[in-house]
Scaffold this motif. Structure first.
Motif, short mmCIF file in Angstrom:
data_model
loop_
_atom_site.label_atom_id
_atom_site.label_comp_id
_atom_site.label_asym_id
_atom_site.label_seq_id
_atom_site.Cartn_x
_atom_site.Cartn_y
_atom_site.Cartn_z
N TYR A 91 -1.60 -4.64 14.50
CA TYR A 91 -2.48 -5.85 13.31
C TYR A 91 -2.79 -6.67 15.47
O TYR A 91 -4.14 -7.14 15.75
N HIS A 143 -7.66 -1.82 8.33
CA HIS A 143 -6.11 -2.14 8.14
C HIS A 143 -5.98 -0.68 6.91
O HIS A 143 -4.72 -0.60 6.89
N TYR A 190 -4.41 -8.95 1.51
CA TYR A 190 -3.51 -8.51 2.94
C TYR A 190 -2.35 -8.87 2.69
O TYR A 190 -1.35 -7.49 2.92
N ARG A 211 0.04 -10.23 5.20
CA ARG A 211 1.10 -9.59 6.21
C ARG A 211 1.20 -10.52 6.46
O ARG A 211 1.50 -11.42 7.18
N LYS A 242 -2.26 -0.13 7.35
CA LYS A 242 -0.91 -0.66 6.68
C LYS A 242 -0.37 -0.53 6.20
O LYS A 242 1.04 -1.84 6.18
#
Length: 111
Positions: free
Chosen positions: A50, A37, A81, A83, A41
């Protein structure tokens, strides 16, 4: 003497924890994900990156068999996270590159 104490406390392996037992097979799997990650990221291709992380870790048993792609998407969209750029998980063939495989294996070896 103080230095010795510090050295000793630094040399003890830190106790690994798995804060997401519903996702990862153990503390090492969680640690691997965290490092991946951190690596990916800020990339321009989060869907592919991912997807690769999920597929590769799933394939190798680091992500539990019961933790399906949609569950991963929902989980990774939350804190910490956040995301929100994943609407699906690509197949391993559509997200895998030599560079990613090398990075993955390098990170895995370092743990």
């Amino acid at each position: 003497e103080e230095t010795t104490v510090n050295v000793e406390s630094n040399s003890k392996p830190e106790k690994l924890v798995n804060p997401y037992p519903q996702v990862f097979s153990g503390p090492n799997a969680y640690q691997l994900f965290e490092k991946l990650h951190d690596t990916y990221k800020t990339t321009k291709t989060p869907l592919a990156d991912y997807s690769f992380i999920y597929r590769k870790m799933y394939e190798e048993g680091y992500i539990l068999e019961s933790f399906r792609p949609q569950m991963f998407i929902n989980w990774i969209s939350k804190v910490p996270y956040e995301r929100n750029d994943l609407d699906k998980i690509k197949t391993i063939g559509n997200c895998s590159t030599d560079g990613k495989i090398q990075t993955y294996n390098m990170i895995k070896k370092s743990l």
